[in-house]
Scaffold this motif. Structure first.
Motif, PDB file in Angstrom:
ATOM      1  N   LYS A 389       1.006  -1.092   0.032  1.00  0.00           N
ATOM      2  CA  LYS A 389       0.070   0.194   0.038  1.00  0.00           C
ATOM      3  C   LYS A 389       0.723   1.510  -0.125  1.00  0.00           C
ATOM      4  O   LYS A 389       0.619   2.090  -0.684  1.00  0.00           O
ATOM      5  CB  LYS A 389      -0.980   0.082   1.247  1.00  0.00           C
ATOM      6  N   GLY A 390       1.899   1.124   0.660  1.00  0.00           N
ATOM      7  CA  GLY A 390       2.888   2.217   0.572  1.00  0.00           C
ATOM      8  C   GLY A 390       3.374   2.584  -0.696  1.00  0.00           C
ATOM      9  O   GLY A 390       3.482   3.685  -1.113  1.00  0.00           O
ATOM     10  N   ALA A 391       3.554   1.679  -1.471  1.00  0.00           N
ATOM     11  CA  ALA A 391       4.137   1.622  -3.061  1.00  0.00           C
ATOM     12  C   ALA A 391       3.044   2.296  -3.683  1.00  0.00           C
ATOM     13  O   ALA A 391       3.255   3.206  -4.683  1.00  0.00           O
ATOM     14  CB  ALA A 391       4.219   0.306  -3.607  1.00  0.00           C
ATOM     15  N   GLU A 392       1.662   1.775  -3.541  1.00  0.00           N
ATOM     16  CA  GLU A 392       0.506   2.560  -4.144  1.00  0.00           C
ATOM     17  C   GLU A 392       0.322   4.027  -4.004  1.00  0.00           C
ATOM     18  O   GLU A 392       0.144   5.047  -4.824  1.00  0.00           O
ATOM     19  CB  GLU A 392      -0.759   1.965  -3.890  1.00  0.00           C
ATOM     20  N   VAL A 393       0.807   4.644  -2.584  1.00  0.00           N
ATOM     21  CA  VAL A 393       0.752   5.753  -2.142  1.00  0.00           C
ATOM     22  C   VAL A 393       2.001   6.746  -3.086  1.00  0.00           C
ATOM     23  O   VAL A 393       1.571   7.607  -3.362  1.00  0.00           O
ATOM     24  CB  VAL A 393       1.041   6.126  -0.674  1.00  0.00           C
ATOM     25  N   ARG A 443      -3.082  19.869  -2.849  1.00  0.00           N
ATOM     26  CA  ARG A 443      -3.896  19.281  -1.987  1.00  0.00           C
ATOM     27  C   ARG A 443      -2.916  18.316  -1.080  1.00  0.00           C
ATOM     28  O   ARG A 443      -3.394  17.566  -0.578  1.00  0.00           O
ATOM     29  CB  ARG A 443      -4.507  18.185  -2.784  1.00  0.00           C
ATOM     30  N   LEU A 444      -1.651  18.739  -0.726  1.00  0.00           N
ATOM     31  CA  LEU A 444      -0.602  17.866   0.012  1.00  0.00           C
ATOM     32  C   LEU A 444      -1.208  17.572   1.293  1.00  0.00           C
ATOM     33  O   LEU A 444      -1.122  16.427   1.888  1.00  0.00           O
ATOM     34  CB  LEU A 444       0.801  18.770   0.032  1.00  0.00           C
ATOM     35  N   ASP A 445      -1.819  18.618   2.071  1.00  0.00           N
ATOM     36  CA  ASP A 445      -2.313  18.144   3.414  1.00  0.00           C
ATOM     37  C   ASP A 445      -3.385  16.932   3.378  1.00  0.00           C
ATOM     38  O   ASP A 445      -3.492  16.015   4.207  1.00  0.00           O
ATOM     39  CB  ASP A 445      -2.723  19.267   4.139  1.00  0.00           C
ATOM     40  N   GLY A 446      -4.193  16.913   2.437  1.00  0.00           N
ATOM     41  CA  GLY A 446      -5.177  15.884   2.302  1.00  0.00           C
ATOM     42  C   GLY A 446      -4.554  14.711   1.862  1.00  0.00           C
ATOM     43  O   GLY A 446      -4.993  13.623   2.194  1.00  0.00           O
ATOM     44  N   PHE A 447      -3.764  14.964   1.005  1.00  0.00           N
ATOM     45  CA  PHE A 447      -2.994  13.563   0.391  1.00  0.00           C
ATOM     46  C   PHE A 447      -2.236  12.801   1.317  1.00  0.00           C
ATOM     47  O   PHE A 447      -2.245  11.596   1.463  1.00  0.00           O
ATOM     48  CB  PHE A 447      -1.958  13.905  -0.776  1.00  0.00           C
ATOM     49  N   LYS A 448      -1.657  13.548   2.392  1.00  0.00           N
ATOM     50  CA  LYS A 448      -0.934  12.757   3.462  1.00  0.00           C
ATOM     51  C   LYS A 448      -1.991  12.144   4.185  1.00  0.00           C
ATOM     52  O   LYS A 448      -1.336  11.283   5.138  1.00  0.00           O
ATOM     53  CB  LYS A 448      -0.347  13.858   4.519  1.00  0.00           C
ATOM     54  N   ARG A 449      -3.221  12.121   4.218  1.00  0.00           N
ATOM     55  CA  ARG A 449      -4.095  11.235   5.057  1.00  0.00           C
ATOM     56  C   ARG A 449      -3.880   9.776   4.721  1.00  0.00           C
ATOM     57  O   ARG A 449      -4.425   8.931   5.290  1.00  0.00           O
ATOM     58  CB  ARG A 449      -5.601  11.576   4.756  1.00  0.00           C
ATOM     59  N   TRP A 450      -3.332   9.509   3.368  1.00  0.00           N
ATOM     60  CA  TRP A 450      -3.239   8.213   2.993  1.00  0.00           C
ATOM     61  C   TRP A 450      -1.842   7.428   4.126  1.00  0.00           C
ATOM     62  O   TRP A 450      -1.854   6.301   4.180  1.00  0.00           O
ATOM     63  CB  TRP A 450      -2.405   8.271   1.595  1.00  0.00           C
ATOM     64  N   TYR A 451      -0.889   8.479   4.592  1.00  0.00           N
ATOM     65  CA  TYR A 451      -0.114   8.039   5.649  1.00  0.00           C
ATOM     66  C   TYR A 451      -0.736   7.523   6.859  1.00  0.00           C
ATOM     67  O   TYR A 451      -0.133   6.870   7.600  1.00  0.00           O
ATOM     68  CB  TYR A 451       1.018   8.976   5.408  1.00  0.00           C
TER      69      TYR A 451
END
Length: 896
Positions: A389-393, A443-451
């Motif tokens: 999943k980390g690779a998909e991020v 959208r970086l702050d929102g994207f970091k929710r993947w982490y």
């Protein structure tokens, strides 16, 4: 804090170390029963934590001396650490002498012996089993290592970096001195000492520097190392060409060992590998093995920069190196595959693996974010979530900024952080900063929710076509179920690659409302709120309603909820230009039929429409053989089970098995002429080459043979089983030999027994091949309880042992991946599992904890399986001396 009896480590509690260790000088007097380790450290107090004690980690080692600036000092032990108080406020020299017992180290963590040779495994926390140290990834030091050993027994002495000195000593001993100029954390330390042989290759990099590449193995295995060496050469060249990253040492070494908990380890310049991912020749290795060797060699080499030159600040950031490097090795494997169809096959295989393992993990008690917030045993977080999943991020980042933008981001990442221990946020920030104004940067702050958020998001799609206006309106929405510790989720940033396919199969140009025409037939839409609507215009004069092709290339790790009619899916299966969605349409069609049968809505059947579509795939001459094999492979029983669980239905593995096997039998019967044609076209693959084209032909040929043997058993025809048996005896490569043997074993044909005996006799001296022999039987199609009984008997076979991780996994892990054999109504599978977990745990806790994961999803099972599974987990949890690794797994499994 504590959870149960094991300390809970929290990401929010991170503190920089009290001291930095700038230089490490290690001397080893190598003896199997007792090795002396002399550690001379250059220590520098951290001014931010001035006056605090130095606490050094140590485990299963015997301390003999501690000196500070040459003088003895007082010390104490507290919570398993060596504590030194009242240390100098300025940099000082610390000398520690201790011993360890490599021959007694069955955990295979730290310094241990295998086959009479010395090896190390220090990730994540193995270095503390060698000497006392600040065993954490943010303490980066320059190492100099001296190895001393008996010259006759251990002619090869290796460690990280460059060889700077070697010579002879008294009493038949010799020494070697290695120096690594690049600062590294202790988890990247390695040493090897033994009687090994070596394949060497000198190369000249694009940078103009010469390097020596070496692959070390035990005597007798050298001729199986050519593919590993070729893969290493290709990896060096690819990383220079794709990312501008060059090899930074005089030499790069790979060493293979048969006793190893992991696949491989990226120690700086000295990669230690499980033999499974080094040794390969056509007689003993399958196409899958050859592919895995290439991928793992690439993965570990790519870590040289993404993991070694820049490493993790703390273990919560594990995906910083692993997710990024998995993405890099996936891209490498796709590039090595060559043409577009072969690249698509690789992508499909990666996604299938993600869904079968990581999606299941996301839905269970071990669900955790890509960047976890806490852990009890870090070894338990080397998971599909962190890796795949980390690779998909990372892949989503690359999608949002484009290929050139991602390369620019990588360049900035290395410019900023080379030689540092950093965080996932640092990586994401570098990619965004290199691409201002991009969909990621805005959208970086929102994207970091993947982490930070666990669980698999669900993407809902609905559409409306207005033929008169020529508009196609697509509405996307997202949701996420609660997961442990996260009852509510915020919206993810989800890149959704889409296309539109006309009823005639034509790819339609996409023009969003308000935009000028571009002629593009694919767009990446970005869903960053709970619900968004996109309108495509200019779609006039069409014959019928266009079919949306959604989430092309699997552009985000989500579950797509799209209510598609059979007609739409059949259109995509026949015409979609996106190979992933073409495959996905076939999977959806087959899955729908299985789910309908499981819900009692209709009997198991392969209807004329689906049979005709699959027949057309097999008949189409332009399609790659490997792609055909994937399309004609039904969704796995585990994947079907998860889809049932998602809908709230109790999972009955026996019923799922019966339904899938019924559909597979229909596939064999109705497409028999096509299977015969596929065999005729691909059964004779000629001379063996481990390339994508040959592997695809062999995959389809073996699938055809499986189907033809299955149909022969049903009809009483002896011809195809006879051909399979003959192929077991005279195949020219392992892929074909094992494929034929599998066809007989899966069909439970009487010829399976003599074929198995012949195979074992032929390869009794090849450990990795005998592993395949065990696995093949453990994964056999369950029938009347025979497979489980065979597994239980094989556990007592003379060739079986729990002490070798490969051998234990070959039978026990394979059993847990065979749902119908494992999930028995009488609970015998669970009782056997619990006994094996408890037997392995005192020997090798890492291996035991991985086996313990098999019942993560016990709550989804139907009764009486659920109660039996719970009882088995409780039986393991009740053991008073359970390791922290295994206790964390079973405790979380039982938690409400």
């Amino acid at each position: 804090m504590r959870e149960g009896s094991v300390a809970l480590v929290r990401r929010e509690d991170y503190l920089a170390p009290t001291h930095w260790i700038r230089g490490v000088d290690l001397t080893f007097e190598l003896e199997g029963h007792k090795t002396l380790v002399i550690s001379r450290l250059q220590v520098e107090p951290n001014p931010e934590r001035a006056g605090e004690a130095l606490r050094l980690d140590g485990e299963d080692i015997v301390l003999t001396r501690v000196l500070v600036n040459g003088e003895s000092v007082s010390f104490r032990f507290e919570a398993g650490q060596l504590v030194l108080d009242k240390l100098p406020a300025e940099p000082f020299a610390l000398e520690i002498r201790n011993t360890c017992a490599p021959e007694k180290n069955t955990q295979l963590s730290g310094l241990y012996t295998s086959g009479g040779n010395f090896f190390t495994q220090c990730e994540a926390q193995g270095f503390r089993r060698i000497t006392y140290f600040l065993d954490r990834p943010d303490v980066m030091s320059v190492y100099r290592v001296t190895l001393r050993a008996d010259a006759r027994a251990f002619p090869v002495l290796l460690s990280n970096g460059n060889l700077v000195e070697q010579g002879t000593l008294e009493n038949g001993r010799h020494y070697a001195v290695w120096s690594d100029p690049h600062p590294k954390p202790s988890y990247l330390f390695a040493l090897v000492a033994g009687n090994l042989v070596c394949r060497e290759q000198k190369i000249r990099a694009r940078s103009g520097r010469d390097h020596l590449l070496q692959v070390y193995v035990r005597a007798g295995d050298l001729e199986k190392t050519e593919h590993a060496m070729n893969s290493l050469i290709a990896s060096v060249a690819w990383d220079e060409a794709r990312f501008g990253l060059s090899l930074d040492l005089e030499r790069f070494m790979i060493v293979a060992v048969s006793d190893f908990n992991m696949g491989a380890m990226e120690n700086k310049g000295l990669n230690i590998f499980n033999t499974k991912f080094v040794l390969a020749n056509p007689a003993t290795a399958t196409d899958i093995d050859f592919g895995n060797v290439e991928a793992v060699v690439g993965h570990e080499y790519f870590h040289n920069w993404t993991g070694n030159r820049i490493t993790c600040r703390d273990w919560f950031q594990l995906s910083l190196k692993e997710g990024l490097t998995v993405y890099r090795d996936q891209e490498f494997s796709q590039d090595m595959a060559g043409e577009a169809s072969a690249r698509a096959v690789k992508r499909i295989e990666d996604v299938r693996q993600l869904r079968q393992i990581q999606f299941v993990e996301d839905a269970g008690p071990m669900a955790h974010p890509v960047r976890p917030d806490s852990y009890q045993a870090i070894d338990n977080f080397y998971t599909a979530t962190v890796y795949e999943k980390g690779a998909e991020v990372v892949r989503m980042m690359a999608t949002l900024v484009g290929r050139a933008g991602f390369r620019a981001g990588m360049d900035l990442y290395f410019a900023r952080h080379d030689g540092q221990a950093v965080t996932c946020d640092d990586f994401a920030q570098a990619i965004a900063d290199a691409n201002p104004g991009s969909a990621l940067a805005t959208r970086l702050d929102g994207f970091k929710r993947w982490y930070s958020q666990s669980g698999t998001p669900r993407l809902q799609a609905t559409s409306h076509f207005d033929a008169e206006a020529g508009t196609f309106t697509l509405t996307l929405s997202q949701s996420a179920l609660p997961s442990p510790g996260q009852p509510v989720k915020q919206a993810f940033v989800i890149p959704v690659a889409v296309g539109l396919v006309g009823r005639d199969g034509r790819a339609l140009a996409l023009q969003l409302e308000g935009e000028a025409p571009s002629g593009d037939t694919e767009r990446v839409l970005v869903l960053d709120t709970e619900r968004q609507t996109f309108v495509f215009t200019g779609l006039t004069g069409l014959d019928g309603v266009p079919v949306p092709s959604l989430l092309r290339g699997f552009s985000a790790p989500v579950v797509l909820d799209w209510t598609a009619a059979d007609e739409q899916l059949l259109t995509l299966l026949a015409h979609d230009s996106d190979a992933f969605n073409r495959w996905e349409a076939g999977q959806r069609l087959a899955l729908d039929r299985m789910l309908q049968a499981l819900r009692g809505e209709q009997p198991v059947a392969l209807d004329a429409a689906l049979a005709g579509a699959l027949r057309a795939v097999l008949d189409e001459p332009t399609l790659d053989a490997a792609f055909k094999e994937l399309v004609l492979t039904l969704p796995s029983e585990a994947y079907v089970a998860e889809r049932l669980a998602e809908s709230g239905q109790a999972v009955d593995p026996q019923r799922i098995h019966a339904v899938r096997e019924g559909l597979r039998a229909e596939l064999a019967r109705q497409l028999q002429p096509q299977w015969e044609a596929a065999w005729a076209a691909h059964g004779d693959t000629g001379g063996y080459r481990p390339d994508a084209l040959g592997a695809g032909r062999r995959a389809l040929a073996n699938q055809a043979l499986h189907m033809l043997v299955l149909q022969s058993v049903a009809s009483g025809d002896a011809a195809w089983p006879g051909r399979a048996y003959q192929r077991v005896k005279d195949a020219s490569n392992m892929t074909d030999r094992l494929g034929a043997l599998s066809a007989l074993v899966q069909a439970h044909h009487p010829l399976a027994e003599p074929a198995l005996a012949h195979f074992h006799a032929l390869f009794r001296g090849e450990a990795l091949v005998i592993d395949k022999w065990f696995t093949l039987q453990a994964l056999a199609c369950e029938h009347e309880g025979r497979v489980f009984e065979r597994i239980r008997a094989l556990a007592g076979h003379a060739d079986f042992t729990l002490r070798n991780p490969n051998r234990a996994r070959s039978l026990l892990m394979a059993m847990t991946q065979n749902p119908a054999a494992f999930h028995r109504g009488d609970g015998a599978g669970y009782a056997f599992w619990s006994a094996q977990v408890l037997a392995i745990d005192p020997i090798n806790p890492q291996l035991a904890s991985r086996l313990a994961r098999a019942l993560d999803r016990w709550r989804a099972l139907a009764e009486p399986l659920r109660a039996a599974a719970q009882a088995a987990i409780e039986r393991v949890a009740a053991h008073p001396d359970l390791s922290p690794d295994t206790r964390e797994i079973v405790t979380r499994a039982l938690a409400d």
